[in-house]
Design a protein around this motif. Structure first.
Motif, short mmCIF file in Angstrom:
data_model
loop_
_atom_site.label_atom_id
_atom_site.label_comp_id
_atom_site.label_asym_id
_atom_site.label_seq_id
_atom_site.Cartn_x
_atom_site.Cartn_y
_atom_site.Cartn_z
N SER A 394 -75.39 45.49 -27.54
CA SER A 394 -75.23 46.94 -27.62
C SER A 394 -74.43 47.44 -26.43
CB SER A 394 -76.60 47.63 -27.66
OG SER A 394 -77.36 47.31 -26.51
N VAL A 395 -73.70 48.55 -26.63
CA VAL A 395 -72.93 49.21 -25.58
C VAL A 395 -73.10 50.72 -25.78
CG1 VAL A 395 -70.66 49.61 -24.56
CG2 VAL A 395 -71.22 47.35 -25.49
N VAL A 396 -73.67 51.40 -24.78
CA VAL A 396 -73.87 52.85 -24.86
C VAL A 396 -73.29 53.47 -23.59
CG1 VAL A 396 -75.50 54.73 -25.16
CG2 VAL A 396 -75.99 52.50 -26.20
N PRO A 397 -72.16 54.14 -23.66
CA PRO A 397 -71.53 54.71 -22.46
C PRO A 397 -72.46 55.69 -21.73
CG PRO A 397 -69.99 54.75 -24.30
CD PRO A 397 -71.34 54.36 -24.87
N GLY A 398 -72.32 55.70 -20.40
CA GLY A 398 -73.04 56.65 -19.58
C GLY A 398 -74.25 56.09 -18.88
N PHE A 399 -74.61 54.84 -19.20
CA PHE A 399 -75.84 54.26 -18.65
C PHE A 399 -75.54 52.91 -18.01
CE2 PHE A 399 -77.05 57.00 -22.13
CZ PHE A 399 -78.06 57.77 -21.58
N GLU A 434 -79.01 56.56 -15.83
CA GLU A 434 -77.68 57.13 -15.96
C GLU A 434 -76.82 56.72 -14.77
OE1 GLU A 434 -77.72 61.27 -18.00
OE2 GLU A 434 -79.59 61.13 -16.86
N VAL A 435 -75.56 56.41 -15.05
CA VAL A 435 -74.65 55.91 -14.02
C VAL A 435 -74.38 56.98 -12.97
CG1 VAL A 435 -72.31 55.08 -13.57
CG2 VAL A 435 -73.55 54.27 -15.59
N ARG A 436 -74.49 56.63 -11.72
CA ARG A 436 -74.18 57.53 -10.61
C ARG A 436 -72.69 57.43 -10.27
NH1 ARG A 436 -78.72 59.30 -7.70
NH2 ARG A 436 -80.69 58.29 -8.28
N THR A 437 -72.16 58.49 -9.72
CA THR A 437 -70.76 58.48 -9.31
C THR A 437 -70.57 57.49 -8.17
OG1 THR A 437 -70.53 60.80 -9.94
CG2 THR A 437 -68.86 59.90 -8.46
N ALA A 463 -67.53 57.27 -12.96
CA ALA A 463 -68.70 58.10 -13.26
C ALA A 463 -68.79 58.11 -14.79
CB ALA A 463 -68.54 59.51 -12.71
N THR A 464 -69.23 56.97 -15.33
CA THR A 464 -69.10 56.72 -16.76
C THR A 464 -69.71 57.84 -17.61
OG1 THR A 464 -69.32 54.39 -16.20
CG2 THR A 464 -69.36 54.95 -18.54
N HIS A 465 -68.93 58.29 -18.58
CA HIS A 465 -69.19 59.34 -19.54
C HIS A 465 -69.11 60.74 -18.94
CE1 HIS A 465 -69.87 60.23 -23.67
NE2 HIS A 465 -70.84 61.06 -23.41
N ARG A 466 -68.76 60.82 -17.65
CA ARG A 466 -68.43 62.11 -17.05
C ARG A 466 -66.97 62.13 -16.62
NH1 ARG A 466 -72.88 60.49 -14.54
NH2 ARG A 466 -71.87 60.29 -12.48
N GLY A 467 -66.50 61.02 -16.11
CA GLY A 467 -65.12 60.93 -15.68
C GLY A 467 -64.94 61.30 -14.23
N ILE A 468 -63.80 60.92 -13.66
CA ILE A 468 -63.48 61.17 -12.26
C ILE A 468 -62.39 62.24 -12.17
CG2 ILE A 468 -62.44 60.18 -10.17
CD1 ILE A 468 -65.29 59.27 -10.60
N ALA A 469 -62.65 63.28 -11.37
CA ALA A 469 -61.68 64.38 -11.21
C ALA A 469 -60.91 64.26 -9.91
CB ALA A 469 -62.40 65.72 -11.25
N ALA A 470 -61.50 63.65 -8.87
CA ALA A 470 -60.81 63.57 -7.58
C ALA A 470 -61.40 62.44 -6.76
CB ALA A 470 -60.95 64.89 -6.81
#
Length: 546
Positions: A394-399, A434-437, A463-470
């Protein structure tokens, strides 16, 4: 008049050491026979049922979480070989002590091997998916070790009695031992030392032959390389475009954007990799559903398959650590299958169970909230490698992987958090995971020496399932400077960055990095260990400008 010889104290000490060494050797020989016999039987009951592996797996389950984290932190992916080496060394020490004990009390020494067998039986039957036959290797090992120790101990006692002056193997009273040499030689009444040596050597040879032979037979019987090579992956229902080169800056030493399968990290509790023939594999979806589903591998491949570019990381990763990788997965939609099964109201946890019994729980609402969760069958264009979960995971993004990525998946149970605690939750880890930045500096390497002038800094943030802005960097605690981000591949992928540092002052300098996720939250400076919810803190490195 008979000759009289006087034993010196130093010779007496030497003789005691030699007798103890000989006794210890018989214990080691009995242990070799026991382990070998267990390996031979395990060739028919499964590689993971071999006594040493069964005990090792039980030891992993019983190890306190801080000690597990220390092992991963210290030994990395070599933690399992280190554990097995420790088990073998401990067993060798106890076997040697059992041999010394058996020199005077053969039954007591042999009983140590019966105890070994009992521990192996308990360990084999303690596995989540254990059956009665799983204990057969340990039963066999215990019987063989007991019998071998008893035989060798009695041979050694007999040889000692033959060699002693009174026929009992006992020494004369201290301080001096006086031995009389009769004028006429008396034929020995028991086995000779040469016989003991030959039988001991034969026992070791038996252990080596059965051990290596059993392992080779097991590898052959459970070899699934041909079955994996025979898998023909269907084309995805909608193929993703190749990842653009703009995702990866041209910085020598920077990790490739897509992680090769061979380099993808592996952190799990499996001492032996589950080898599952896809022709015999099935997946059951059950629990709080209206229509339970049973899928074969062919059924899975006939479903519409989709691709997912995704960065997966391990909760055990230290700040700046290596346990993270990006791949293109191929698999069936997990949300679609759950909706087909009909999830009942009140369910809030999806528990995946692997072939070897590992359980991983994922928040159900996250699986069904629109993110592209998969039952993956391939990574980077080829069937899953065995170490990465073949035939299905299984693969579930964000975790983190411990709450989202069940390798060797065979069972999905729709349930509640109140009803069931998965493996890692029972050991104190955060329930959601949940994945931390996170961000890390990869270029220059730690403690590198760089020439004065423009120095390229580069690294990766996720920052999986949130994305990186800077991403920002600073030197020697000075002001934060904005790094240049490579192209954005999407919120489920890591993002790479570069920065040019004008290094004018020679000497040692400290470089730090921090990231901001797409929600605007800045990566925290506060340091925290991986347990229980993932490491936090800013990664830093030290370089010397020349």
């Amino acid at each position: 008049m008979a000759d009289v010889s006087i034993k010196s104290p130093s010779r007496d000490v030497r003789d005691r050491i030699l007798r103890s060494a000989a006794a210890a050797a018989t214990g080691l020989a009995a242990a070799a026979a026991a382990v070998g016999a267990g390996e031979l039987v395990a060739a028919f009951t499964g590689p993971d049922t071999a006594p040493v592996y069964a005990v090792g797996s039980a030891a992993i389950d019983l190890t306190p979480t801080p000690l597990k984290e220390y092992a991963v932190r210290t030994f990395g992916t070599n933690d399992k070989p280190v554990l097995l080496t420790g088990i073998y060394l401990t067993m060798a020490l106890l076997a040697a002590l059992a041999g010394i004990l058996a020199r005077r009390r053969p039954l007591a020494g042999a009983a140590v091997f019966a105890l070994f067998g009992g521990v192996g039986i308990w360990a084999a039957l303690s596995r989540p998916a254990a059956t009665t036959t799983d204990a057969l290797p340990a039963v066999t090992a215990g019987i063989v070790g007991f019998a071998a120790m008893l035989l060798l101990a009695r041979l050694l006692r007999g040889a000692a009695a033959t060699a002693s002056p009174d026929g009992t193997g006992a020494r004369l009273p201290e301080p001096l031992a006086v031995t009389e040499r009769p004028a006429v030689d008396v034929p020995p009444q028991g086995p000779s030392r040469r016989t003991v040596l030959a039988v001991t050597g034969g026992t070791v040879a038996f252990g080596a032959l059965t051990g290596f032979g059993g392992r080779a037979l097991s590898d052959n019987r459970y070899d699934i390389a041909a079955a994996r090579a025979a898998v023909r992956l269907p084309a995805p229902a909608e193929r993703l475009s190749p990842l653009p080169g703009s995702l990866h800056p041209a910085a020598p030493g920077l990790s490739p954007f897509t992680t090769p399968n061979a380099d993808f990290y592996r952190v799990d509790t499996a001492l032996t990799l589950p080898r599952i023939d896809p022709r015999h594999w099935s997946l059951r979806i059950h629990g709080m559903v209206d229509h339970p589903i049973l899928l074969t591998f062919d059924d899975l491949l006939r479903l519409p398959l989709q691709e997912l570019d995704h960065t997966l990381s391990c909760v055990s990763n230290e700040v700046g650590g290596p346990y993270v990788g990006t791949t293109r997965w191929l698999g069936a939609s997990l949300p679609a299958l759950l909706r087909r099964a009909g999830v009942r109201p009140g369910a809030d946890q999806l528990v995946g169970r692997s072939q070897e019994g590992m359980t991983i729980g994922t928040p159900l609402e996250s699986v069904l909230d629109g993110r592209p969760a998969l039952l993956a069958v391939a990574m980077n264009g080829e069937a899953l490698p065995v170490a990465r979960g073949f035939p299905c995971r299984s693969v579930v993004p964000g975790f983190y992987g411990y709450t989202s990525a069940t390798k060797w998946l065979v069972d999905l149970d729709v349930t509640t958090f109140a009803a069931y605690d998965p493996y890692w939750v029972r050991r104190g880890w955060d329930r959601r995971g949940e994945v931390r930045t996170a961000s890390r500096i990869e270029v220059p390497a730690p403690f590198a020496r760089v020439p004065a002038g423009d120095v390229t800094l580069a690294g990766t943030a996720w920052a999986t399932h949130r994305g990186i802005a800077a991403v920002e960097v600073r030197i020697d605690g000075g002001p934060w400077q904005t790094a240049q981000l490579a192209a954005d591949g999407g919120p489920d992928l890591w993002r790479q960055w570069t920065h040019t540092w004008s290094a004018a002052r020679p000497g040692t300098h400290r470089i730090e990095v921090r990231a901001t996720d797409a929600s605007g939250a800045v990566q925290t400076e506060q340091r925290a260990a991986p347990f229980p919810a993932g490491a936090t803190g800013w990664h830093s490195t030290v370089v010397t400008v020349t």
